[in-house]
Motif scaffolding. Sequence first.
Motif, PDB file in Angstrom:
ATOM      1  N   GLY A   1       0.831  -1.199   0.000  1.00 31.13           N
ATOM      2  CA  GLY A   1       0.000   0.000   0.000  1.00 31.13           C
ATOM      3  C   GLY A   1       0.862   1.244   0.000  1.00 31.13           C
TER       4      GLY A   1
ATOM      5  N   HIS B   1      -4.041   6.970   6.364  1.00 28.11           N
ATOM      6  CA  HIS B   1      -4.807   6.613   5.159  1.00 28.11           C
ATOM      7  C   HIS B   1      -3.857   5.934   4.177  1.00 28.11           C
ATOM      8  CE1 HIS B   1      -7.550   8.105   1.623  1.00 28.11           C
ATOM      9  NE2 HIS B   1      -7.560   6.792   1.764  1.00 28.11           N
TER      10      HIS B   1
ATOM     11  N   CYS C   1      -3.664   3.579   0.589  1.00 31.97           N
ATOM     12  CA  CYS C   1      -4.361   3.101  -0.599  1.00 31.97           C
ATOM     13  C   CYS C   1      -3.590   1.958  -1.247  1.00 31.97           C
ATOM     14  CB  CYS C   1      -4.524   4.236  -1.614  1.00 31.97           C
ATOM     15  SG  CYS C   1      -5.768   5.457  -1.148  1.00 31.97           S
TER      16      CYS C   1
ATOM     17  N   PRO D   1      -9.975  -0.910  -1.656  1.00 36.98           N
ATOM     18  CA  PRO D   1      -8.879  -0.152  -2.268  1.00 36.98           C
ATOM     19  C   PRO D   1      -8.145   0.752  -1.290  1.00 36.98           C
ATOM     20  CG  PRO D   1     -10.980   0.853  -2.816  1.00 36.98           C
ATOM     21  CD  PRO D   1     -11.298  -0.426  -2.089  1.00 36.98           C
ATOM     22  N   GLU D   2      -8.676   0.908  -0.087  1.00 34.90           N
ATOM     23  CA  GLU D   2      -8.034   1.778   0.889  1.00 34.90           C
ATOM     24  C   GLU D   2      -8.365   1.317   2.298  1.00 34.90           C
ATOM     25  OE1 GLU D   2      -9.530   5.669   0.142  1.00 34.90           O
ATOM     26  OE2 GLU D   2     -11.599   5.153   0.611  1.00 34.90           O
TER      27      GLU D   2
ATOM     28  N   TYR E   1      -7.911   2.652   6.701  1.00 33.51           N
ATOM     29  CA  TYR E   1      -7.565   3.686   7.666  1.00 33.51           C
ATOM     30  C   TYR E   1      -7.093   2.995   8.940  1.00 33.51           C
ATOM     31  CZ  TYR E   1     -10.064   6.792   4.498  1.00 33.51           C
ATOM     32  OH  TYR E   1     -10.478   7.491   3.389  1.00 33.51           O
TER      33      TYR E   1
END
Length: 274
Positions: A223, A235, A237, A249-250, A252
């Motif tokens: 990522g 954050h 991605c 796709p992401e 936190y």
Amino acid sequence: MRQLLETRHKSELNYTCVPSSLHIFESVPSTNQTLWDLLKDGADKNSIVIATEQTSGRGQWGRTWISPRGGLYLSVGIVPQLAAADSYQLTLASAWGIAALLRQCSISVGIKWPNDLVLQGRKLGGILTETKVHNGQITQAVIGVGINWANPVPDTGMNLQSWQASQPHQAISSLEMLTKTVLLGIQSGIDCLCQEGISVLLSRYLDLLTNIGEQVYINNLVGTVVGVTTQGNLHVCFDINEPNEITTPEIYLEPGTISLGYLDTPTAISAWDY
């Protein structure tokens, strides 16, 4: 040190979180805990505690903060108008404010998520924010800061006095000057949060964040760090073309979930178990 700090207090620390009481110690277990104890005994809620050394210094998530003589160890009490859910904004504000003030002194400090100050990829200092909450609102906050000045540091650390010795100009000439700079940095960060709001503060914080664009491994997937939320969450991605199966796709990540570690080169890949 006391005279210099009190002079600064009268002339420049004119803001809502101004410390009205200064407590200086040779040695304490922890400046944060000492300030909490003083507050319990009736000390002013905007007090400051400074110590020459800590014998049981605390970092984030219960980690030990080695605090020998020669470093800067202080805690500041504030009473912010802030919801408990937004408490991490105090750490973002303090980190940005201190880093920004040091950069004004030609010291190229950056921020490593979530709460560390870095210089040339190594740890210069850290911030520990603690709060008391009632009915969803913060009733008292203590912001603890430790900065490596002339104290010994590990291989992953940076000593500001030694770093300055290799520079053509030494803007911070003493521990007292560093103390004043850090206090003004906290003031600047809290002022930004209170007066301009979290969106402006977060933008400035991200400008100094060294992790932006860094690649990280999470569950064997690569990522990229793209930002930080207002609650201090990282954050990340993922590449949607990743050959492995990606369910989102992401992601936190909350502070304390992972550690990015310290690296000699900002482009190296960090890895951990998530």
